[in-house]
Design a protein around this motif. Structure first.
Motif, PDB file in Angstrom:
ATOM      1  N   UNK A   1     -14.990  -9.740  -7.716  1.00 51.31           N
ATOM      2  CA  UNK A   1     -15.446 -10.030  -6.364  1.00 51.31           C
ATOM      3  C   UNK A   1     -14.710  -9.189  -5.332  1.00 51.31           C
ATOM      4  N   UNK A   2     -13.417  -9.024  -5.521  1.00 51.40           N
ATOM      5  CA  UNK A   2     -12.626  -8.181  -4.617  1.00 51.40           C
ATOM      6  C   UNK A   2     -13.092  -6.735  -4.664  1.00 51.40           C
ATOM      7  N   UNK A   3     -13.427  -6.270  -5.856  1.00 49.35           N
ATOM      8  CA  UNK A   3     -13.957  -4.918  -5.996  1.00 49.35           C
ATOM      9  C   UNK A   3     -15.281  -4.780  -5.231  1.00 49.35           C
TER      10      UNK A   3
ATOM     11  N   UNK B   1      -4.387 -11.945 -10.440  1.00 47.96           N
ATOM     12  CA  UNK B   1      -4.744 -12.669  -9.219  1.00 47.96           C
ATOM     13  C   UNK B   1      -3.924 -13.944  -9.035  1.00 47.96           C
ATOM     14  N   UNK B   2      -3.146 -14.312 -10.047  1.00 49.34           N
ATOM     15  CA  UNK B   2      -2.261 -15.483  -9.944  1.00 49.34           C
ATOM     16  C   UNK B   2      -0.834 -15.072 -10.301  1.00 49.34           C
ATOM     17  N   UNK B   3      -0.342 -14.060  -9.601  1.00 52.53           N
ATOM     18  CA  UNK B   3       0.999 -13.552  -9.878  1.00 52.53           C
ATOM     19  C   UNK B   3       2.078 -14.502  -9.375  1.00 52.53           C
ATOM     20  N   UNK B   4       3.254 -14.414  -9.994  1.00 48.90           N
ATOM     21  CA  UNK B   4       4.392 -15.267  -9.612  1.00 48.90           C
ATOM     22  C   UNK B   4       5.674 -14.443  -9.650  1.00 48.90           C
ATOM     23  N   UNK B   5       5.739 -13.455  -8.753  1.00 48.24           N
ATOM     24  CA  UNK B   5       6.902 -12.566  -8.743  1.00 48.24           C
ATOM     25  C   UNK B   5       8.197 -13.281  -8.356  1.00 48.24           C
TER      26      UNK B   5
ATOM     27  N   UNK C   1      -7.170  -8.255 -19.975  1.00 48.98           N
ATOM     28  CA  UNK C   1      -6.995  -9.609 -19.453  1.00 48.98           C
ATOM     29  C   UNK C   1      -5.968  -9.662 -18.318  1.00 48.98           C
ATOM     30  N   UNK C   2      -6.368 -10.215 -17.182  1.00 46.04           N
ATOM     31  CA  UNK C   2      -5.455 -10.265 -16.039  1.00 46.04           C
ATOM     32  C   UNK C   2      -4.258 -11.172 -16.329  1.00 46.04           C
ATOM     33  N   UNK C   3      -4.395 -12.055 -17.316  1.00 46.94           N
ATOM     34  CA  UNK C   3      -3.285 -12.945 -17.662  1.00 46.94           C
ATOM     35  C   UNK C   3      -2.057 -12.173 -18.127  1.00 46.94           C
ATOM     36  N   UNK C   4      -2.270 -11.000 -18.714  1.00 43.94           N
ATOM     37  CA  UNK C   4      -1.127 -10.178 -19.137  1.00 43.94           C
ATOM     38  C   UNK C   4      -0.344  -9.718 -17.911  1.00 43.94           C
ATOM     39  N   UNK C   5      -1.051  -9.215 -16.890  1.00 42.36           N
ATOM     40  CA  UNK C   5      -0.392  -8.830 -15.637  1.00 42.36           C
ATOM     41  C   UNK C   5       0.315 -10.024 -15.004  1.00 42.36           C
ATOM     42  N   UNK C   6      -0.335 -11.184 -15.025  1.00 41.21           N
ATOM     43  CA  UNK C   6       0.227 -12.378 -14.384  1.00 41.21           C
ATOM     44  C   UNK C   6       1.497 -12.843 -15.095  1.00 41.21           C
TER      45      UNK C   6
ATOM     46  N   UNK D   1      11.226  -4.270 -15.940  1.00 40.79           N
ATOM     47  CA  UNK D   1      10.199  -3.234 -16.053  1.00 40.79           C
ATOM     48  C   UNK D   1       8.795  -3.833 -15.977  1.00 40.79           C
ATOM     49  N   UNK D   2       8.618  -4.952 -16.663  1.00 44.51           N
ATOM     50  CA  UNK D   2       7.305  -5.605 -16.684  1.00 44.51           C
ATOM     51  C   UNK D   2       6.918  -6.120 -15.304  1.00 44.51           C
ATOM     52  N   UNK D   3       7.897  -6.653 -14.583  1.00 43.68           N
ATOM     53  CA  UNK D   3       7.636  -7.087 -13.207  1.00 43.68           C
ATOM     54  C   UNK D   3       7.187  -5.910 -12.348  1.00 43.68           C
ATOM     55  N   UNK D   4       7.895  -4.811 -12.464  1.00 39.66           N
ATOM     56  CA  UNK D   4       7.586  -3.626 -11.658  1.00 39.66           C
ATOM     57  C   UNK D   4       6.213  -3.068 -11.993  1.00 39.66           C
ATOM     58  N   UNK D   5       5.889  -3.041 -13.282  1.00 40.06           N
ATOM     59  CA  UNK D   5       4.575  -2.541 -13.701  1.00 40.06           C
ATOM     60  C   UNK D   5       3.476  -3.427 -13.126  1.00 40.06           C
ATOM     61  N   UNK D   6       3.655  -4.725 -13.248  1.00 40.63           N
ATOM     62  CA  UNK D   6       2.649  -5.657 -12.749  1.00 40.63           C
ATOM     63  C   UNK D   6       2.428  -5.493 -11.249  1.00 40.63           C
ATOM     64  N   UNK D   7       3.511  -5.237 -10.520  1.00 41.60           N
ATOM     65  CA  UNK D   7       3.402  -5.106  -9.064  1.00 41.60           C
ATOM     66  C   UNK D   7       2.590  -3.874  -8.654  1.00 41.60           C
ATOM     67  N   UNK D   8       2.532  -2.885  -9.531  1.00 42.03           N
ATOM     68  CA  UNK D   8       1.774  -1.664  -9.229  1.00 42.03           C
ATOM     69  C   UNK D   8       0.266  -1.908  -9.249  1.00 42.03           C
ATOM     70  N   UNK D   9      -0.150  -2.942  -9.988  1.00 43.97           N
ATOM     71  CA  UNK D   9      -1.580  -3.254 -10.094  1.00 43.97           C
ATOM     72  C   UNK D   9      -1.865  -4.497  -9.256  1.00 43.97           C
ATOM     73  N   UNK D  10      -2.144  -4.258  -7.979  1.00 43.15           N
ATOM     74  CA  UNK D  10      -2.361  -5.353  -7.033  1.00 43.15           C
ATOM     75  C   UNK D  10      -3.734  -5.244  -6.382  1.00 43.15           C
TER      76      UNK D  10
END
Length: 321
Positions: free
Chosen positions: A16-18, A137-141, A229-234, A293-302
């Motif tokens: 939807x955002x796209x 879309x449900x990140x918890x940095x 799967x966006x759950x991996x990023x989350x 590293x994983x946190x930083x990678x995830x933050x790049x895909x927002x």
């Protein structure tokens, strides 16, 4: 200016955002067979025409193709985020012919990972195929997971290609050897698991995932195929160490960041179990470095970066078709 329609089945929050970056014209085609058929019949009498139709997933193709038959100048772009093309070889002959016929009307593809692009290219290398990664879309940095815990997490729906059943078998192997791991299954995946163990926590759908992000140390996604799967990023956003197969869309990202140690050679329970033990035996400093590293990678895909990338890719694709 192009008249663009986005046809969807929900839509997925990221999709939807796209779509918001390219059009305000949205059409809900349904997310189950009765709804799709009902809306398809309604659309027979709809005389509206569009230059381009962006279709969310294969289930929306009948509606888009009908529009194109009525107006051959219409171009169809498929947002290739599901398992439709991956499933082609295993379909029965009638379904396969039907799907191939529908896909023949597609003018271009936007996949949500290089993995999905590679699969689409096996069948449609004569058509333009691009890709844009999604985002969590449900990140918890703000969360720092418990890297020393023996709690493992999986989040997903009941599609068996995600192979959460093999993860259950892997943790069973470990606990039979006395390792004392807990496995938390979140989402409709629990409907497919009949087994009951004291260490197996079938949580079902959960609105808030923070509890699991805080207490678990590893997120394991042992899919036969999962486009991205966006759950991996989350999970990565909270510092969880992801363990995924090469057939999960984020594998290319981990490989590019020299984190191939987090990619499973295969998804057999014994292999998954060995990888869990391997990760668990690493010292805390190593785990903390991987987690960061994983946190930083995830933050790049927002949302901002990926929506901008989608708009760019969409416009480039329009020029090609």
């Amino acid at each position: 200016m192009k008249n663009i329609l986005f046809t969807h089945q929900g839509p997925h929050k990221v999709h939807g955002s796209f779509a918001e970056t390219i059009t305000k014209n949205w059409y809900y085609y349904g997310d189950n067979q009765p709804e799709i058929i009902k809306n398809l019949i309604k659309s027979v009498f709809d005389r509206s025409t569009y230059d381009i139709i962006l279709v969310e997933g294969g289930l929306g193709l009948p509606h888009a193709v009908l529009k194109k038959i009525k107006n051959p100048k219409t171009k169809i772009i498929l947002l290739n985020a599901d398992t439709l093309i991956y499933d082609l070889p295993e379909m029965n002959i009638i379904k396969k012919k039907t799907v191939k016929r529908l896909l023949s009307y597609v003018d271009g593809f936007i996949a949500i990972s290089p993995l999905n692009k590679r699969i689409a290219s096996q069948y449609y290398n004569n058509k333009p195929i691009s890709y844009v990664y999604p985002y969590g879309s449900n990140n918890s940095f703000e969360i720092d997971c418990d890297l020393e815990s023996r709690d493992i997490l999986f989040i997903g729906n009941h599609e068996m290609c995600k192979r959460f059943d093999l993860l259950v078998d892997a943790v069973k192997i470990l606990n039979n050897k006395g390792y004392e791991y807990n496995l938390y299954l979140v989402g409709s995946c629990v409907s497919k698991i009949e087994a009951e163990y004291p260490w197996l926590h079938k949580e079902g759908f959960q609105e808030n995932l923070d509890k699991y992000f805080k207490q678990c140390s590893m997120y394991i996604h042992p899919a036969d195929f999962d486009s991205c799967p966006v759950t991996v990023f989350e999970a990565m956003s909270s510092g969880l160490i992801p363990i995924i197969t090469k057939n999960v869309g984020e594998a290319d990202i981990l490989d590019d960041n020299k984190l191939e140690c987090l990619i499973l050679e295969n998804n057999q329970p014994e292999t998954i179990a060995e990888k869990i033990v391997e990760m668990g035996k690493q010292d805390l400093n190593w785990k903390q470095n991987i987690s960061l590293q994983c946190k930083e990678i995830s933050s790049e895909y927002n949302k901002e970066s990926q929506s901008k990338e989608f708009k760019k890719v969409f416009q480039e694709l329009i020029e090609k078709i």
